[in-house]
Scaffold this motif. Structure first.
Motif, PDB file in Angstrom:
ATOM      1  N   ARG A 147       0.997  -1.108   0.295  1.00 23.63           N
ATOM      2  CA  ARG A 147      -0.214   0.213   0.244  1.00 23.63           C
ATOM      3  C   ARG A 147       0.312   1.299  -0.063  1.00 23.63           C
ATOM      4  O   ARG A 147       0.007   2.243  -0.382  1.00 23.63           O
ATOM      5  N   GLY A 148       2.398   1.163   0.449  1.00 25.89           N
ATOM      6  CA  GLY A 148       2.893   2.684   0.561  1.00 25.89           C
ATOM      7  C   GLY A 148       3.156   2.966   1.496  1.00 25.89           C
ATOM      8  O   GLY A 148       2.085   3.397   2.406  1.00 25.89           O
ATOM      9  N   LEU A 149       3.912   3.641   2.368  1.00 29.41           N
ATOM     10  CA  LEU A 149       4.330   3.207   4.004  1.00 29.41           C
ATOM     11  C   LEU A 149       3.809   4.931   4.646  1.00 29.41           C
ATOM     12  O   LEU A 149       2.718   4.640   5.147  1.00 29.41           O
ATOM     13  N   PHE A 150       2.991   5.699   3.283  1.00 31.65           N
ATOM     14  CA  PHE A 150       2.645   7.321   3.696  1.00 31.65           C
ATOM     15  C   PHE A 150       1.426   7.021   3.882  1.00 31.65           C
ATOM     16  O   PHE A 150       0.769   8.024   4.936  1.00 31.65           O
ATOM     17  N   ASP A 151       1.101   5.972   3.052  1.00 27.80           N
ATOM     18  CA  ASP A 151      -0.190   5.633   3.328  1.00 27.80           C
ATOM     19  C   ASP A 151      -0.880   4.660   4.122  1.00 27.80           C
ATOM     20  O   ASP A 151      -1.230   4.815   5.306  1.00 27.80           O
ATOM     21  N   ALA A 156      -2.680   5.191  10.270  1.00 28.45           N
ATOM     22  CA  ALA A 156      -2.856   5.116  10.928  1.00 28.45           C
ATOM     23  C   ALA A 156      -2.534   5.988  12.170  1.00 28.45           C
ATOM     24  O   ALA A 156      -2.940   6.412  14.169  1.00 28.45           O
ATOM     25  N   PHE A 157      -2.255   7.134  11.873  1.00 26.10           N
ATOM     26  CA  PHE A 157      -1.458   8.109  12.229  1.00 26.10           C
ATOM     27  C   PHE A 157      -2.519  10.044  11.906  1.00 26.10           C
ATOM     28  O   PHE A 157      -2.606  10.722  13.013  1.00 26.10           O
ATOM     29  N   GLY A 158      -3.589   9.454  10.570  1.00 25.58           N
ATOM     30  CA  GLY A 158      -3.897  10.431  10.974  1.00 25.58           C
ATOM     31  C   GLY A 158      -3.507  11.902  10.353  1.00 25.58           C
ATOM     32  O   GLY A 158      -3.448  12.702   9.969  1.00 25.58           O
ATOM     33  N   ILE A 159      -1.981  11.584   9.096  1.00 22.79           N
ATOM     34  CA  ILE A 159      -1.419  12.372   8.930  1.00 22.79           C
ATOM     35  C   ILE A 159      -1.450  11.950   6.966  1.00 22.79           C
ATOM     36  O   ILE A 159      -0.959  11.611   6.585  1.00 22.79           O
ATOM     37  N   ASP A 160      -2.153  13.144   6.678  1.00 19.13           N
ATOM     38  CA  ASP A 160      -2.255  13.366   4.691  1.00 19.13           C
ATOM     39  C   ASP A 160      -1.035  13.955   4.497  1.00 19.13           C
ATOM     40  O   ASP A 160      -0.838  13.673   3.143  1.00 19.13           O
ATOM     41  N   ASP A 161      -0.944  14.915   4.978  1.00 20.55           N
ATOM     42  CA  ASP A 161       0.333  15.619   4.293  1.00 20.55           C
ATOM     43  C   ASP A 161       2.306  14.897   4.268  1.00 20.55           C
ATOM     44  O   ASP A 161       2.361  14.552   5.284  1.00 20.55           O
ATOM     45  N   PRO A 162       2.429  14.426   3.508  1.00 18.26           N
ATOM     46  CA  PRO A 162       3.593  13.135   3.234  1.00 18.26           C
ATOM     47  C   PRO A 162       4.891  13.799   4.029  1.00 18.26           C
ATOM     48  O   PRO A 162       5.691  13.386   4.264  1.00 18.26           O
ATOM     49  N   ALA A 163       5.237  15.408   3.804  1.00 13.59           N
ATOM     50  CA  ALA A 163       5.896  15.969   4.296  1.00 13.59           C
ATOM     51  C   ALA A 163       6.153  15.780   6.195  1.00 13.59           C
ATOM     52  O   ALA A 163       7.346  15.844   6.726  1.00 13.59           O
ATOM     53  N   MET A 164       5.041  16.097   6.584  1.00 15.11           N
ATOM     54  CA  MET A 164       4.477  15.760   8.418  1.00 15.11           C
ATOM     55  C   MET A 164       4.641  14.394   8.350  1.00 15.11           C
ATOM     56  O   MET A 164       5.053  14.240   8.982  1.00 15.11           O
TER      57      MET A 164
END
Length: 342
Positions: A147-151, A156-164
Motif C-alpha cells: 500500500r505504500g509507507l505514507f498511506d 494509523a496517525f491521521g497524517i495526510d501530508d507526506p512531508a509531515m
C-alpha cells in the motif's frame, strides 16, 4: 541460439555472482545451461564480464577458474506470506559478498529491518531485494508491492501530508504496531547509510549523511508500494554500535533520548513556518524525548505565532524537554528569543 548482443547483460549480472561462487570450475557450462546459448558464446560472455569487473578468472590447468569480481550483485524476489527476514540474508545474500566486518554488520541490520517492515507493514504480496557491491559502496534496494509507507502512516496517525509524515518518521519512535515494534528500525537504518532514499505513494524523500539539511524532498519513482534504497561506503568509520548509541544523550546507551527535526521538510515555497497549528504539529510526540534538536537549516524566517507556540506555550507544557536550536538565521534566532523572553 541467441546472439551475444541479444543477451541481457544487466540481467546476467543479477545472478552471475552467486553462480560463479557455486560453480567456479565450470561456469561456462552453467551459463550455457541457463541462457541456452552455445559454449562459445558463453565463454565470450564470461570474458566480457571479466573485463567489466564482474568476474575474476585464473588459469587452472587447461581451464579457467572463475570467482566473483570487485562488482557483485544478487537480486531475489520473495512472496511475503510466511517469509522470515533472517533466512534470505543468511542463505541468499551474505555468502556472496566480501565486506569489511563492520560494514557487514550494518548491512545485515539494514537488510533485516527493511525486509521485516515489508513483511509486517506493507500489506503487499511480494518483495524484491537487490544488493550490489562496487569497489566503493554496498548498495541495497528493497521494493514491495504493498500500500505504500505514507498511506500506512496516514491511516494509523491521521497524517495526510507526506512531508509531515516524514517529519514524524525522522523523529523516531513512530510505529503503527507498538505491541510488536518500537519505531527504531527505519530511524536507525537511515543513519547507518551514507545515502538513503525513500519512495512511496508517488512521493520521495532523501537523506545524505554529509548534508546538514537532510531530510529533503526528492523525485518520486515509485507509484505503488514502497522502495527504500541505501548505500554504505566500504571505507566508512561508522559502526552499528556507534549508530545505535547515537540517539542517547551521552552516547553510551541504546535508548532514543534525543531527536533532531529537519524543519525544512515542512516549509514550502508558498508557505513558511507561520502558524501555531504548524508549531503544534512540530511539537507532537516530543515529550517522548529528553532533548529535541530543532534544525532550521534552509529556513530564513519564522512567524511570531509559530515561535510563540513552540518555544513559550509548548516549552512551558514540557519543562523536562530541552529544546535546542541549530542553524538558525538572525531573524529566526531573534523571533525565538522574543518568544522565550515572553
Amino acid at each position: 541460439m541467441p546472439r551475444l548482443a541479444r543477451i541481457d547483460l544487466p540481467q546476467v549480472c543479477t545472478w552471475i555472482t552467486r553462480t560463479a561462487t557455486e560453480r567456479p570450475d565450470d561456469l561456462a557450462a552453467a551459463v550455457t545451461e541457463r541462457l541456452g546459448c552455445s559454449p562459445a558464446r558463453a565463454r565470450a560472455l564470461l570474458r566480457q564480464l571479466v573485463a567489466l569487473g564482474w568476474l575474476d578468472a585464473t588459469p587452472c590447468g587447461r581451464r579457467l577458474r572463475h570467482a566473483p569480481g570487485r562488482l557483485r550483485q544478487v537480486v531475489m524476489r520473495y512472496p511475503l506470506a510466511g517469509l522470515d527476514e533472517d533466512l534470505p540474508w543468511s542463505r541468499d545474500f551474505a555468502p556472496w559478498f566480501a565486506l569489511p566486518r563492520h560494514v557487514r554488520e550494518m548491512a545485515q541490520h539494514a537488510f533485516t529491518e527493511l525486509l521485516n517492515n515489508a513483511i509486517d507493514h506493507s500489506g503487499g504480496h511480494s518483495v524484491t531485494v537487490s544488493m550490489r557491491q562496487t569497489p566503493a559502496h554496498l548498495q541495497l534496494l528493497v521494493c514491495d508491492d504493498g500500500r505504500g509507507l505514507f498511506d500506512k502512516v496516514r491511516e494509523a496517525f491521521g497524517i495526510d501530508d507526506p512531508a509531515m509524515a516524514m517529519l514524524e518518521l525522522a523523529k523516531g519512535r513512530l510505529t503503527s504496531d507498538p505491541a510488536r515494534h518500537t519505531g527504531r528500525g527505519l530511524y536507525f537504518t537511515s543513519r547507518l547509510a551514507d545515502v538513503f532514499d525513500l519512495h512511496a505513494n508517488a512521493v520521495a524523500f532523501q537523506h545524505r549523511e554529509w548534508d546538514p539539511m537532510s531530510w529533503k524532498a526528492g523525485r518520486a519513482v515509485r507509484p505503488q508500494g514502497s522502495a527504500i534504497y541505501l548505500a554504505i561506503a566500504l571505507d566508512t568509520e561508522r559502526t552499528l554500535d556507534q549508530v545505535m548509541r547515537s540517539a542517547s544523550l551521552d552516547s553510551t546507551g541504546y535508548g532514543i533520548d534525543r531527536t533532531r527535526l529537519p524543519l525544512r521538510l515542512i516549509q514550502r515555497d508558498d508557505a513558511g513556518l507561520e502558524s501555531r497549528a504548524q508549531a503544534r504539529r512540530v511539537a507532537a510526540r516530543l515529550t517522548e524525548f529528553r532533548r529535541a534538536e530543532l534544525d532550521f537549516a534552509g529556513i530564513d524566517r519564522i512567524g511570531q505565532g509559530f515561535a510563540d507556540e513552540l518555544f513559550r506555550v509548548f516549552g512551558r507544557q514540557a519543562p523536562g524537554l530541552a529544546l535546542e536550536v541549530h542553524n538558525a538565521s538572525p531573524q529566526v534566532r531573534a523571533m525565538i528569543d522574543l518568544a522565550r523572553a515572553a
